[in-house]
Design an enzyme around this catalytic site. Structure first.
Site, PDB file in Angstrom:
ATOM      1  N   GLU A 192      30.282  25.726  70.354  1.00 22.94           N
ATOM      2  CA  GLU A 192      30.351  24.978  71.613  1.00 22.94           C
ATOM      3  C   GLU A 192      29.114  24.110  71.685  1.00 22.94           C
ATOM      4  O   GLU A 192      27.990  24.611  71.681  1.00 22.94           O
ATOM      5  CB  GLU A 192      30.415  25.897  72.844  1.00 22.94           C
ATOM      6  CG  GLU A 192      31.729  26.601  73.055  1.00 22.94           C
ATOM      7  CD  GLU A 192      31.811  27.308  74.405  1.00 22.94           C
ATOM      8  OE1 GLU A 192      31.218  26.805  75.393  1.00 22.94           O
ATOM      9  OE2 GLU A 192      32.463  28.365  74.473  1.00 22.94           O
ATOM     10  N   GLU A 203      40.600  25.045  75.316  1.00 25.94           N
ATOM     11  CA  GLU A 203      40.606  26.257  76.158  1.00 25.94           C
ATOM     12  C   GLU A 203      41.617  26.080  77.274  1.00 25.94           C
ATOM     13  O   GLU A 203      41.851  24.961  77.751  1.00 25.94           O
ATOM     14  CB  GLU A 203      39.209  26.501  76.750  1.00 25.94           C
ATOM     15  CG  GLU A 203      39.123  27.757  77.611  1.00 25.94           C
ATOM     16  CD  GLU A 203      37.711  28.078  78.066  1.00 25.94           C
ATOM     17  OE1 GLU A 203      37.523  29.107  78.760  1.00 25.94           O
ATOM     18  OE2 GLU A 203      36.786  27.313  77.739  1.00 25.94           O
ATOM     19  N   GLN A 256      34.943  19.944  75.095  1.00 26.28           N
ATOM     20  CA  GLN A 256      36.219  20.327  74.511  1.00 26.28           C
ATOM     21  C   GLN A 256      36.949  19.083  74.050  1.00 26.28           C
ATOM     22  O   GLN A 256      36.328  18.038  73.918  1.00 26.28           O
ATOM     23  CB  GLN A 256      37.025  21.125  75.536  1.00 26.28           C
ATOM     24  CG  GLN A 256      36.352  22.445  75.890  1.00 26.28           C
ATOM     25  CD  GLN A 256      37.202  23.343  76.790  1.00 26.28           C
ATOM     26  OE1 GLN A 256      38.379  23.124  77.026  1.00 26.28           O
ATOM     27  NE2 GLN A 256      36.564  24.365  77.339  1.00 26.28           N
ATOM     28  N   ASN A 306      33.705  35.945  73.118  1.00 27.00           N
ATOM     29  CA  ASN A 306      33.048  34.715  73.566  1.00 27.00           C
ATOM     30  C   ASN A 306      31.918  35.028  74.535  1.00 27.00           C
ATOM     31  O   ASN A 306      32.114  35.751  75.519  1.00 27.00           O
ATOM     32  CB  ASN A 306      34.060  33.801  74.275  1.00 27.00           C
ATOM     33  CG  ASN A 306      33.398  32.573  74.876  1.00 27.00           C
ATOM     34  OD1 ASN A 306      33.017  31.645  74.166  1.00 27.00           O
ATOM     35  ND2 ASN A 306      33.228  32.556  76.193  1.00 27.00           N
ATOM     36  N   GLU A 307      30.731  34.532  74.241  1.00 27.57           N
ATOM     37  CA  GLU A 307      29.584  34.579  75.156  1.00 27.57           C
ATOM     38  C   GLU A 307      29.427  35.935  75.835  1.00 27.57           C
ATOM     39  O   GLU A 307      29.204  36.012  77.051  1.00 27.57           O
ATOM     40  CB  GLU A 307      29.695  33.467  76.191  1.00 27.57           C
ATOM     41  CG  GLU A 307      29.539  32.086  75.598  1.00 27.57           C
ATOM     42  CD  GLU A 307      29.476  30.967  76.625  1.00 27.57           C
ATOM     43  OE1 GLU A 307      29.673  31.229  77.833  1.00 27.57           O
ATOM     44  OE2 GLU A 307      29.239  29.817  76.223  1.00 27.57           O
ATOM     45  N   TYR A 358      24.583  23.001  75.642  1.00 35.05           N
ATOM     46  CA  TYR A 358      25.012  21.800  76.350  1.00 35.05           C
ATOM     47  C   TYR A 358      23.771  21.068  76.842  1.00 35.05           C
ATOM     48  O   TYR A 358      22.762  21.668  77.187  1.00 35.05           O
ATOM     49  CB  TYR A 358      25.919  22.165  77.532  1.00 35.05           C
ATOM     50  CG  TYR A 358      27.233  22.786  77.106  1.00 35.05           C
ATOM     51  CD1 TYR A 358      28.278  21.988  76.668  1.00 35.05           C
ATOM     52  CD2 TYR A 358      27.414  24.162  77.130  1.00 35.05           C
ATOM     53  CE1 TYR A 358      29.481  22.546  76.274  1.00 35.05           C
ATOM     54  CE2 TYR A 358      28.608  24.732  76.730  1.00 35.05           C
ATOM     55  CZ  TYR A 358      29.645  23.925  76.312  1.00 35.05           C
ATOM     56  OH  TYR A 358      30.836  24.482  75.903  1.00 35.05           O
ATOM     57  N   ASN A 382      35.478  31.192  78.081  1.00 30.37           N
ATOM     58  CA  ASN A 382      35.502  32.263  79.087  1.00 30.37           C
ATOM     59  C   ASN A 382      36.907  32.792  79.326  1.00 30.37           C
ATOM     60  O   ASN A 382      37.092  33.978  79.632  1.00 30.37           O
ATOM     61  CB  ASN A 382      34.909  31.749  80.396  1.00 30.37           C
ATOM     62  CG  ASN A 382      33.431  31.415  80.292  1.00 30.37           C
ATOM     63  OD1 ASN A 382      32.790  31.720  79.289  1.00 30.37           O
ATOM     64  ND2 ASN A 382      32.886  30.780  81.309  1.00 30.37           N
TER      65      ASN A 382
END
Length: 501
Positions: free
Chosen positions: A292, A27, A349, A172-173, A244, A72
């Site tokens: 992710e 990213e 990442q 994304n999200e 996460y 993001n």
């Protein structure tokens, strides 16, 4: 010493190993791109400014796919900013990470890097501030053969052949209030459906990923999946999952059992997905892109945004310890165990930003502790994922109650006969003897047994000490030709490899 037992059988197949399980994520965030993969002043940099030492580590890590450019970041990104002569590209404020984006690396540069690194690109489109038109323009730019404005523009910019990108994330999200262009499930579902239909009119041979929940703790979790898929079921192939994990309040025992939470999360998403399938009377099955996942100390100082607008600030540069590496190994076990439904995954990442690879801008690079379980799993997981029949002692955790001390998965390559067993010992203090019953495979021999362990679970590494935490030979093994006994140290990641006699 506590004892555990694993029974393996080549007929206990979960699914073929998906190489896309071993993906990662790049990213435009912090020093992941600038100072990470791209560092023109570095001694190993090539003509495109890409660090050769990082590419060497990427190959050693064994990654298959790379998700790009966010995250993001993508929800405010104008992909056209990153094409054409670099000197003519605009500089923009990146609202997602409160940084300045110089657009020195864009679609064409990333695709050249992916080719050099030998990885499959997984492209994300902006459905935050943009929509259908911008997505199909980007698709035509990357995959068009020529004869249209955007495909000819790619040729003009130096890439005569189409990139033929097959994997695409539809935003994304979008469930997250922090996301630029945050939407309700119905709003996002309609936009994702319209975008997917338009993209397939250009190229029908695509794998499209709809946004799932940003985490199991989201208040809309479950409902989000149902409503999004009610809008998109016919148009998409996968739905995303993000998660996460980190140690909270000194509760190391619960942290080491993070795989229990990942297992439950996957099972819950599968249930939500299959509910829509049943309700809509579909035969098509939607699977999961866990695009992710990692250990990330979200409440740490390193995760805070800068107060000004710097280029490539130091952000999210978590320093990983031995316990973190064991947890990453456990999460890989969970992903492999669910290979029948998890078709793709991305460690988030790749470089510097919550990453297995670290660099000094213009200087040295090194492997974090978490590099090793990923590299071993990617290297040795081949053929079919096997369900293991496991007997294990349990211990109590504050978060999950009683959990097995052992977690494990195995793979078997029918062509070569090779068997790999991946296991963690979650105990904080006790060694664990594991008896692996291999009689169902006929004559096999032990090729290698390794363990990653340290007496200090909080030991971290630096550029000068990186080799001090790495897998080493496990000499506490015994073998009678049918049952292999191996002693796993407390708080350890372990790999056992077998081959035909």
């Amino acid at each position: 010493m506590p004892n555990a037992r694993l029974a393996l059988d080549p007929s206990f197949v979960v699914a073929p190993v998906s190489r896309r399980t071993f993906g990662t994520f790049v990213e435009h965030l912090g020093r992941c791109v600038y100072g990470g993969i791209h560092d023109p002043g570095h001694p190993t940099a090539d003509a495109d400014g890409f660090r050769g030492d990082v590419i060497d580590f990427v190959r050693e890590l064994g990654i298959s796919t790379v998700r790009y450019p966010g995250g993001n970041f993508v929800s405010g990104y104008r992909w056209e900013d990153g094409i054409g002569p670099v000197a003519d590209r605009p500089v923009r404020k990146d609202l997602a990470w409160h940084s300045t984006e110089p657009n020195l690396v864009g679609v064409d540069e990333f695709m050249r890097w992916a080719k050099k690194a030998g990885v499959e690109p997984m492209m994300a489109v902006n459905l935050g501030t943009r929509g259908v038109q911008e997505a199909i323009d980007l698709l035509d730019y990357t995959n068009g053969a020529g004869g249209s404005f955007h495909s000819d523009l790619r040729k003009k910019n130096g890439s005569a052949d189409p990139y033929d990108i097959k994997m695409w994330c539809l935003g994304n999200e979008m469930d997250g209030p922090w996301q630029i262009g945050h939407k309700t499930a119905r709003e996002y579902g309609r936009l994702a459906s319209e975008t997917a239909r338009a993209m397939r009119l250009i190229d029908n041979d695509l794998t499209l990923v709809a946004c799932g929940s940003s985490g199991a703790d989201m208040p809309t979790f479950g409902t989000w999946e149902r409503e999004v898929l009610e809008e998109t079921y016919d148009e998409v192939d996968l739905i995303s999952m993000h998660a996460y994990y980190w140690e909270k309040d000194g509760d190391l025992a619960s942290f080491l059992a993070a795989g229990v939470e990942m297992d439950h999360f996957i099972d819950d998403v599968v249930a939500s997905v299959d509910h829509v399938r049943a309700a809509q009377k579909k035969t098509k099955r939607i699977n999961i892109s866990f695009d992710e996942w990692n250990v990330w100390y979200l409440d740490g100082e390193a995760s805070k945004n800068p107060t000004d607008w710097p280029v490539a600030p130091v952000l999210l540069e978590d320093q990983y310890n031995v316990a973190d590496a064991v947890v990453v190994g456990g999460l890989l076990i969970s992903l492999l165990k669910h290979s029948d439904r998890v078709a793709s995954a991305s460690l988030a990442q790749l470089v510097n930003v919550i990453a297995p690879i670290m660099t000094e801008t213009g200087g040295r690079s090194w492997k974090q502790t978490t590099f090793h379980p990923f590299a071993q799993a990617s290297s040795f997981a081949r053929g079919d994922v096997l369900r293991v029949e496991m007997q294990s002692p349990v211990h109590e955790t504050a978060k999950y109650g009683a959990v097995p001390a052992l977690d494990a998965v195995a793979t078997h390559d029918p062509e070569t006969g090779d068997v790999s067993v991946f296991a963690i010992n979650r105990s904080l203090t006790e060694e664990l003897t594991v008896d692996v019953d291999t009689r169902a495979f006929g004559g096999v021999r032990l090729v290698q047994a390794t363990t990653l362990h340290d007496a200090d679970p909080y030991k971290t590494v630096t550029v000068d000490t990186a080799d001090s935490v790495a897998p080493v030979a496990n000499d506490k093994t015994s073998w009678d030709g049918s049952v292999l006994s191996v002693v796993l140290p407390p708080l350890s990641w372990n790999v056992v490899r077998l081959a035909k006699q």
